[in-house]
Design a protein around this motif. Structure first.
Motif, PDB file in Angstrom:
ATOM      1  N   LEU A 184       0.819  -1.202   0.000  1.00 41.76           N
ATOM      2  CA  LEU A 184       0.000   0.000   0.000  1.00 41.76           C
ATOM      3  C   LEU A 184       0.854   1.253   0.000  1.00 41.76           C
ATOM      4  O   LEU A 184       0.581   2.213  -0.733  1.00 41.76           O
ATOM      5  N   GLU A 185       1.903   1.261   0.797  1.00 47.18           N
ATOM      6  CA  GLU A 185       2.776   2.436   0.856  1.00 47.18           C
ATOM      7  C   GLU A 185       3.470   2.671  -0.481  1.00 47.18           C
ATOM      8  O   GLU A 185       3.583   3.815  -0.940  1.00 47.18           O
ATOM      9  N   ARG A 186       3.912   1.608  -1.126  1.00 43.37           N
ATOM     10  CA  ARG A 186       4.557   1.773  -2.438  1.00 43.37           C
ATOM     11  C   ARG A 186       3.562   2.248  -3.489  1.00 43.37           C
ATOM     12  O   ARG A 186       3.904   3.066  -4.349  1.00 43.37           O
ATOM     13  N   LEU A 187       2.357   1.730  -3.438  1.00 42.34           N
ATOM     14  CA  LEU A 187       1.336   2.192  -4.369  1.00 42.34           C
ATOM     15  C   LEU A 187       1.063   3.676  -4.172  1.00 42.34           C
ATOM     16  O   LEU A 187       0.984   4.443  -5.144  1.00 42.34           O
ATOM     17  N   ARG A 188       0.904   4.079  -2.929  1.00 38.23           N
ATOM     18  CA  ARG A 188       0.532   5.456  -2.608  1.00 38.23           C
ATOM     19  C   ARG A 188       1.620   6.463  -2.971  1.00 38.23           C
ATOM     20  O   ARG A 188       1.339   7.540  -3.507  1.00 38.23           O
ATOM     21  N   THR A 189       2.874   6.102  -2.719  1.00 31.71           N
ATOM     22  CA  THR A 189       3.955   7.064  -2.870  1.00 31.71           C
ATOM     23  C   THR A 189       4.673   7.009  -4.220  1.00 31.71           C
ATOM     24  O   THR A 189       5.233   8.013  -4.661  1.00 31.71           O
ATOM     25  N   ARG A 190       4.630   5.851  -4.895  1.00 28.63           N
ATOM     26  CA  ARG A 190       5.411   5.722  -6.127  1.00 28.63           C
ATOM     27  C   ARG A 190       4.595   5.237  -7.307  1.00 28.63           C
ATOM     28  O   ARG A 190       4.465   5.934  -8.317  1.00 28.63           O
ATOM     29  N   HIS A 191       4.062   4.038  -7.209  1.00 28.90           N
ATOM     30  CA  HIS A 191       3.438   3.405  -8.361  1.00 28.90           C
ATOM     31  C   HIS A 191       2.265   4.225  -8.912  1.00 28.90           C
ATOM     32  O   HIS A 191       2.214   4.517 -10.121  1.00 28.90           O
ATOM     33  N   PRO A 193       1.261   7.515  -8.313  1.00 30.42           N
ATOM     34  CA  PRO A 193       1.598   8.835  -8.871  1.00 30.42           C
ATOM     35  C   PRO A 193       2.274   8.742 -10.232  1.00 30.42           C
ATOM     36  O   PRO A 193       1.986   9.555 -11.131  1.00 30.42           O
ATOM     37  N   GLU A 194       3.152   7.763 -10.428  1.00 34.35           N
ATOM     38  CA  GLU A 194       3.817   7.602 -11.718  1.00 34.35           C
ATOM     39  C   GLU A 194       2.831   7.204 -12.806  1.00 34.35           C
ATOM     40  O   GLU A 194       2.912   7.689 -13.938  1.00 34.35           O
ATOM     41  N   ARG A 195       1.894   6.323 -12.482  1.00 31.83           N
ATOM     42  CA  ARG A 195       0.904   5.876 -13.459  1.00 31.83           C
ATOM     43  C   ARG A 195      -0.085   6.983 -13.812  1.00 31.83           C
ATOM     44  O   ARG A 195      -0.556   7.068 -14.952  1.00 31.83           O
ATOM     45  N   LEU A 196      -0.434   7.802 -12.846  1.00 35.20           N
ATOM     46  CA  LEU A 196      -1.434   8.843 -13.079  1.00 35.20           C
ATOM     47  C   LEU A 196      -0.896  10.018 -13.881  1.00 35.20           C
ATOM     48  O   LEU A 196      -1.648  10.666 -14.611  1.00 35.20           O
ATOM     49  N   ALA A 197       0.374  10.304 -13.773  1.00 39.75           N
ATOM     50  CA  ALA A 197       0.951  11.476 -14.442  1.00 39.75           C
ATOM     51  C   ALA A 197       0.710  11.407 -15.953  1.00 39.75           C
ATOM     52  O   ALA A 197       1.092  10.451 -16.616  1.00 39.75           O
ATOM     53  N   GLY A 198       0.038  12.413 -16.493  1.00 39.30           N
ATOM     54  CA  GLY A 198      -0.210  12.483 -17.921  1.00 39.30           C
ATOM     55  C   GLY A 198      -1.206  11.477 -18.452  1.00 39.30           C
ATOM     56  O   GLY A 198      -1.321  11.295 -19.667  1.00 39.30           O
ATOM     57  N   SER A 199      -1.946  10.817 -17.568  1.00 39.37           N
ATOM     58  CA  SER A 199      -2.882   9.775 -17.985  1.00 39.37           C
ATOM     59  C   SER A 199      -4.315  10.307 -17.974  1.00 39.37           C
ATOM     60  O   SER A 199      -4.586  11.395 -17.452  1.00 39.37           O
ATOM     61  N   PRO A 200      -5.270   9.537 -18.509  1.00 38.83           N
ATOM     62  CA  PRO A 200      -6.678   9.942 -18.439  1.00 38.83           C
ATOM     63  C   PRO A 200      -7.345   9.600 -17.108  1.00 38.83           C
ATOM     64  O   PRO A 200      -8.532   9.849 -16.940  1.00 38.83           O
ATOM     65  N   THR A 201      -6.597   9.050 -16.166  1.00 34.66           N
ATOM     66  CA  THR A 201      -7.144   8.716 -14.851  1.00 34.66           C
ATOM     67  C   THR A 201      -7.012   9.918 -13.923  1.00 34.66           C
ATOM     68  O   THR A 201      -5.906  10.396 -13.668  1.00 34.66           O
ATOM     69  N   ALA A 202      -8.140  10.393 -13.401  1.00 34.08           N
ATOM     70  CA  ALA A 202      -8.129  11.568 -12.537  1.00 34.08           C
ATOM     71  C   ALA A 202      -7.764  11.224 -11.101  1.00 34.08           C
ATOM     72  O   ALA A 202      -7.148  12.031 -10.400  1.00 34.08           O
ATOM     73  N   MET A 203      -8.167  10.016 -10.658  1.00 37.55           N
ATOM     74  CA  MET A 203      -7.869   9.612  -9.290  1.00 37.55           C
ATOM     75  C   MET A 203      -7.976   8.103  -9.173  1.00 37.55           C
ATOM     76  O   MET A 203      -8.630   7.452  -9.997  1.00 37.55           O
ATOM     77  N   GLU A 245      -4.596   0.020 -24.050  1.00 35.89           N
ATOM     78  CA  GLU A 245      -3.281  -0.529 -24.391  1.00 35.89           C
ATOM     79  C   GLU A 245      -2.152   0.312 -23.817  1.00 35.89           C
ATOM     80  O   GLU A 245      -1.157  -0.219 -23.308  1.00 35.89           O
ATOM     81  N   ARG A 246      -2.313   1.602 -23.848  1.00 35.20           N
ATOM     82  CA  ARG A 246      -1.227   2.474 -23.395  1.00 35.20           C
ATOM     83  C   ARG A 246      -1.127   2.570 -21.877  1.00 35.20           C
ATOM     84  O   ARG A 246      -0.031   2.617 -21.323  1.00 35.20           O
ATOM     85  N   HIS A 247      -2.270   2.569 -21.203  1.00 34.80           N
ATOM     86  CA  HIS A 247      -2.243   2.892 -19.776  1.00 34.80           C
ATOM     87  C   HIS A 247      -2.578   1.734 -18.835  1.00 34.80           C
ATOM     88  O   HIS A 247      -2.318   1.831 -17.633  1.00 34.80           O
ATOM     89  N   PHE A 248      -3.137   0.640 -19.347  1.00 35.63           N
ATOM     90  CA  PHE A 248      -3.604  -0.388 -18.421  1.00 35.63           C
ATOM     91  C   PHE A 248      -3.107  -1.801 -18.710  1.00 35.63           C
ATOM     92  O   PHE A 248      -3.390  -2.705 -17.918  1.00 35.63           O
ATOM     93  N   THR A 249      -2.371  -2.015 -19.758  1.00 40.85           N
ATOM     94  CA  THR A 249      -1.934  -3.374 -20.056  1.00 40.85           C
ATOM     95  C   THR A 249      -0.757  -3.821 -19.202  1.00 40.85           C
ATOM     96  O   THR A 249      -0.455  -5.004 -19.147  1.00 40.85           O
ATOM     97  N   GLY A 250      -0.091  -2.920 -18.512  1.00 38.20           N
ATOM     98  CA  GLY A 250       1.092  -3.307 -17.753  1.00 38.20           C
ATOM     99  C   GLY A 250       0.934  -3.318 -16.253  1.00 38.20           C
ATOM    100  O   GLY A 250       1.931  -3.409 -15.518  1.00 38.20           O
ATOM    101  N   LEU A 251      -0.289  -3.242 -15.751  1.00 37.92           N
ATOM    102  CA  LEU A 251      -0.467  -3.161 -14.300  1.00 37.92           C
ATOM    103  C   LEU A 251      -0.014  -4.426 -13.585  1.00 37.92           C
ATOM    104  O   LEU A 251       0.524  -4.364 -12.481  1.00 37.92           O
ATOM    105  N   GLU A 252      -0.205  -5.572 -14.211  1.00 34.20           N
ATOM    106  CA  GLU A 252       0.185  -6.834 -13.588  1.00 34.20           C
ATOM    107  C   GLU A 252       1.691  -6.900 -13.402  1.00 34.20           C
ATOM    108  O   GLU A 252       2.192  -7.214 -12.321  1.00 34.20           O
ATOM    109  N   GLU A 253       2.442  -6.577 -14.467  1.00 37.25           N
ATOM    110  CA  GLU A 253       3.905  -6.651 -14.391  1.00 37.25           C
ATOM    111  C   GLU A 253       4.457  -5.646 -13.389  1.00 37.25           C
ATOM    112  O   GLU A 253       5.407  -5.934 -12.657  1.00 37.25           O
ATOM    113  N   ALA A 254       3.848  -4.449 -13.341  1.00 31.61           N
ATOM    114  CA  ALA A 254       4.349  -3.416 -12.435  1.00 31.61           C
ATOM    115  C   ALA A 254       4.232  -3.837 -10.981  1.00 31.61           C
ATOM    116  O   ALA A 254       5.137  -3.600 -10.175  1.00 31.61           O
TER     117      ALA A 254
END
Length: 284
Positions: A184-191, A193-203, A245-254
């Motif tokens: 949870l801490e890694r998701l909140r602080t790193r994963h 924020p990096e995924r959201l930057a420049g993406s169509p996901t608002a939150m 394809e651009r924003h959601f196909t890699g969530l498993e690997e990440a």
């Protein structure tokens, strides 16, 4: 005063007393997230029952449930889901309707007593559709919300009312309860924020499931993975098909790279249009 009028006045006084006590903030401290599969041949009847009756009588009319929205996965959206071997949905395409509700922080126990009582009553009164399977139904406690644009834009308490064009449900099972806290801490602080930057996901809102009460309705199975599971809701400003394809196909690997858990479901949805049967003919 008649006995009936006296009883009604007494009940009204109880409502006034309850309103004067306890938390009454706007934060979604808890959620109900329920993914359901109508049985083949009952899709239209299920949709009309849920929208015309259950969404209101079985959800929004209850105390402390202050916001709700329904989502749908047409067949093309179902086929985007992964992983194929999911601990949440078997097969992974099961569960074409998703309903999400916010519950006022600190009011979970109060709401649960009401919801168990009203659902028993609805069942006795033959106002429950049994031609459905609960694929993933759980009350959840809020952990965190990560915003793409910081303090700008809608907050999480607006999320189910704002006209978002899509939602992605992601479920992650950590290796252990201790690993969940670190994940949870890694998701909140790193994963995130990096995924959201420049993406169509608002939150992204993050929750963890809680056990259902022992007196729940028998057609709803007990929640699995309450000590290790995290549930993420990605709120999109674009149709998920246009950005998948651009924003959601890699969530498993990440998540796998972190080594603290496994992605058990990534599933896209679009909002239903209340009062219509739009999309019902595109579920199969």
């Amino acid at each position: 005063m008649s006995e009936k009028a006296h009883d009604e006045e007494t009940r009204s006084e109880v409502y006034a007393e309850l309103a004067a006590l306890g938390p009454y903030g706007v934060h979604p401290g808890h959620a109900l997230i329920t993914m359901v599969e109508p049985h083949p041949g009952h899709e239209y009847a299920y949709n009309r029952w849920y929208e015309d009756d259950h969404f209101i009588a079985g959800a929004m009319a209850m105390p402390w449930m202050f916001s709700g929205r329904r989502w749908v996965a047409t067949r093309d959206l179902q086929l985007l889901r992964y992983p194929e071997k999911s601990a949440v949905a078997q097969p992974v395409a099961a569960g074409c309707y998703l309903s999400t509700y916010w519950i006022t922080q600190g009011r979970y126990a109060d709401h649960m007593r009401w919801t168990v009582g009203i659902n028993k009553r609805l069942n006795r009164d033959a106002r429950v559709c049994h031609d459905r399977t609960h694929v993933f139904t759980a009350f959840q406690d809020h952990e965190t919300t990560v915003y793409r644009d910081g303090a700008a834009g809608p907050r999480d308490f607006h999320a189910l009312d704002h006209p978002y064009k899509g939602l992605v449900l992601q479920v992650i099972d950590a290796e252990s309860p201790e690993a969940r806290a670190e994940l949870l801490e890694r998701l909140r602080t790193r994963h995130l924020p990096e995924r959201l930057a420049g993406s169509p996901t608002a939150m992204v809102t993050v929750f963890h499931p809680t056990p259902l009460p022992g007196d729940r309705m028998t057609y709803v199975k007990q929640v699995e993975g309450v000590d290790v599971r995290l549930t993420l809701l990605w709120f999109l400003e674009a149709d998920p098909r246009d950005c998948w394809e651009r924003h959601f196909t890699g969530l498993e690997e990440a998540v796998n790279e972190v080594g603290l858990g496994r992605v058990e479901l990534v599933a896209p949805f679009v909002p239903t249009v209340p009062g219509t049967d739009l999309y019902v003919d595109r579920l199969r």
